[in-house]
Design an enzyme around this catalytic site. Structure first.
Site, PDB file in Angstrom:
ATOM      1  N   ARG A  25      29.913  17.021  -6.183  1.00 59.56           N
ATOM      2  CA  ARG A  25      30.685  18.250  -6.344  1.00 59.56           C
ATOM      3  C   ARG A  25      30.430  19.278  -5.239  1.00 59.56           C
ATOM      4  O   ARG A  25      31.364  19.812  -4.631  1.00 59.56           O
ATOM      5  CB  ARG A  25      30.373  18.901  -7.703  1.00 59.56           C
ATOM      6  N   THR A  26      29.166  19.584  -4.991  1.00 62.39           N
ATOM      7  CA  THR A  26      28.845  20.689  -4.085  1.00 62.39           C
ATOM      8  C   THR A  26      29.263  20.355  -2.649  1.00 62.39           C
ATOM      9  O   THR A  26      29.908  21.157  -1.980  1.00 62.39           O
ATOM     10  CB  THR A  26      27.334  21.011  -4.143  1.00 62.39           C
TER      11      THR A  26
ATOM     12  N   LYS B 240      14.658   9.138  10.932  1.00 59.14           N
ATOM     13  CA  LYS B 240      13.814   8.618  12.034  1.00 59.14           C
ATOM     14  C   LYS B 240      12.560   9.463  12.221  1.00 59.14           C
ATOM     15  O   LYS B 240      11.851   9.319  13.196  1.00 59.14           O
ATOM     16  CB  LYS B 240      14.615   8.629  13.341  1.00 59.14           C
TER      17      LYS B 240
ATOM     18  N   ARG C  40      21.526  21.437   1.478  1.00 63.46           N
ATOM     19  CA  ARG C  40      20.846  21.010   0.245  1.00 63.46           C
ATOM     20  C   ARG C  40      19.594  20.256   0.678  1.00 63.46           C
ATOM     21  O   ARG C  40      19.642  19.422   1.590  1.00 63.46           O
ATOM     22  CB  ARG C  40      21.742  20.099  -0.592  1.00 63.46           C
TER      23      ARG C  40
ATOM     24  N   HIS D 267      20.322  27.310  -7.045  1.00 63.68           N
ATOM     25  CA  HIS D 267      21.602  26.706  -6.647  1.00 63.68           C
ATOM     26  C   HIS D 267      22.635  27.837  -6.824  1.00 63.68           C
ATOM     27  O   HIS D 267      23.406  27.847  -7.791  1.00 63.68           O
ATOM     28  CB  HIS D 267      21.890  25.516  -7.557  1.00 63.68           C
TER      29      HIS D 267
HETATM   30  N1   CP Z   1      26.477  20.561  -9.826  1.00 65.42           N
HETATM   31  C1   CP Z   1      26.084  19.916  -8.718  1.00 65.42           C
HETATM   32  O1   CP Z   1      25.307  20.448  -7.904  1.00 65.42           O
HETATM   33  O2   CP Z   1      26.626  18.671  -8.559  1.00 65.42           O
HETATM   34  P1   CP Z   1      26.370  17.743  -7.297  1.00 65.42           P
HETATM   35  O3   CP Z   1      24.931  17.313  -7.322  1.00 65.42           O
HETATM   36  O4   CP Z   1      27.336  16.599  -7.450  1.00 65.42           O
HETATM   37  O5   CP Z   1      26.657  18.554  -6.063  1.00 65.42           O
END
Ligand code: CP
Length: 318
Positions: free
Chosen positions: A58-59, A86, A108, A136
């Site tokens: 999603r993100t 690496k 991320r 998040h």
């Molecule tokens: N909600 C969320 O962060 O989903 P993803 O891990 O798919 O990005």
């Protein structure tokens, strides 16, 4: 415009006014995604790098779509394709990406604090797309947008967040955001999955945080039920007996949902472990707004990219 930040590293750094400003802006960007031609020139000439060193559906996808709908140039790097495989350090990776002059680095990372580390060392604006068990922030914002659409307010609202609170960056960002906006947040988890003193996240906020170790009293009379995934990848063994036992005591089914207000909505940040934290008939049922959360994800991320890029670019005016 009250938003004056170079980076978006967490909800903790935002005021209630700034959160509301992002939510308001998201509503106008939502409309762009409903047009036949889903593109505006706002960020033409801007470059956004999405550096994802942990899995994401999603993100990562919604940041890419958000950038593209604003006409920015977007580049995606994942853990499996980056030179981190690496042995390159995060700082070396970031310095090399900076040498290509991006405007925004969305990242991320499995380590809490990794985006903060880079924000102090590179020129590009940094967006935290999830760091370890810390925060998040764009998930927190899209969850606020979804709740505001359905409930219209936060003051006087009760929001229950149930699941693996200890390992959830979503729980932290949500609890911070909802309490800053005035909601009562009930956190429910087995004692082994509940951090000590988490109520203090609401210090200085108009809202509050309560801790529960049973799901039923946490759901009773609530307006919103947010279920979380058990994050097995972040925990050792022994924090709960097994998935079946967990589901029996902390999973959401139709019977437990009857304890909530009749108009309560059901949320989940995804990905869902169906049959563990939530029964499929609840996940897909009439009270579920889970896919609306995903839709808001694009609009909220468009708003964040727009604000961090400094509003409309010179190129975008053309
Ligand atoms: N909600 C969320 O962060 O989903 P993803 O891990 O798919 O990005």
């Amino acid at each position: 415009m009250s938003f004056r930040h170079k980076h978006l590293l967490g909800i903790a750094g935002l005021s209630a006014e700034e959160i509301v400003e992002i939510l308001d802006l998201s509503e106008s960007f939502l409309e762009i995604s409903e047009r036949p031609i889903k593109k505006v020139p706002t960020l033409r000439g801007k470059t956004i790098i999405n550096l994802f060193l942990e899995p994401s559906t999603r993100t990562r996808t919604s940041f890419e779509i958000a950038g593209k709908r604003l006409s920015a140039d977007t580049v995606n790097i994942s853990g499996s394709t980056s030179a981190a495989q690496k042995g390159e350090t995060l700082l070396d990776t970031a310095r090399n990406l900076q040498a290509m002059a991006p405007d925004i680095l969305v990242m991320r990372h499995p380590a809490s604090g990794a985006p903060h580390f880079l924000a102090n060392r590179i020129e590009a604006a940094v967006v935290n797309a999830g760091d370890g068990t810390h925060e998040h922030p764009t998930q927190g914002l899209l969850d606020c947008a979804t709740i505001r659409k359905h409930k219209g307010r936060f003051a006087g609202l009760t929001v229950t967040i149930c699941g693996d609170i200890a390992h959830s960056r979503v729980a932290r960002s949500d609890a911070l955001a909802f309490s800053k906006l005035g909601a009562t947040v009930r956190l429910a988890a087995p004692a082994t999955l509940m951090p000590l003193g988490i109520e203090a996240l609401a210090n200085g906020s108009p809202g509050s945080i309560e801790v529960h170790h049973r799901i039923e009293p946490a759901i009773e009379g609530t307006d919103v039920v947010m279920m979380l995934r058990i994050q097995k990848e972040r925990m050792g063994t022994g924090l709960f007996p097994n998935a079946r036992e967990y589901s029996r005591y902390f999973g959401l089914n139709r019977k437990k949902l009857e304890l909530a207000k009749p108009d309560a909505i059901v949320m989940h940040p995804g990905p869902i472990n169906r049959g563990v934290e939530m029964d499929p008939d609840v996940a897909d049922g009439p009270r579920s707004v889970i896919l609306e959360q995903v839709t808001y994800g694009v609009a909220v991320r468009m708003a964040v990219l727009y604000l961090l890029a400094g509003g409309i670019s010179e190129e975008g005016k053309a």
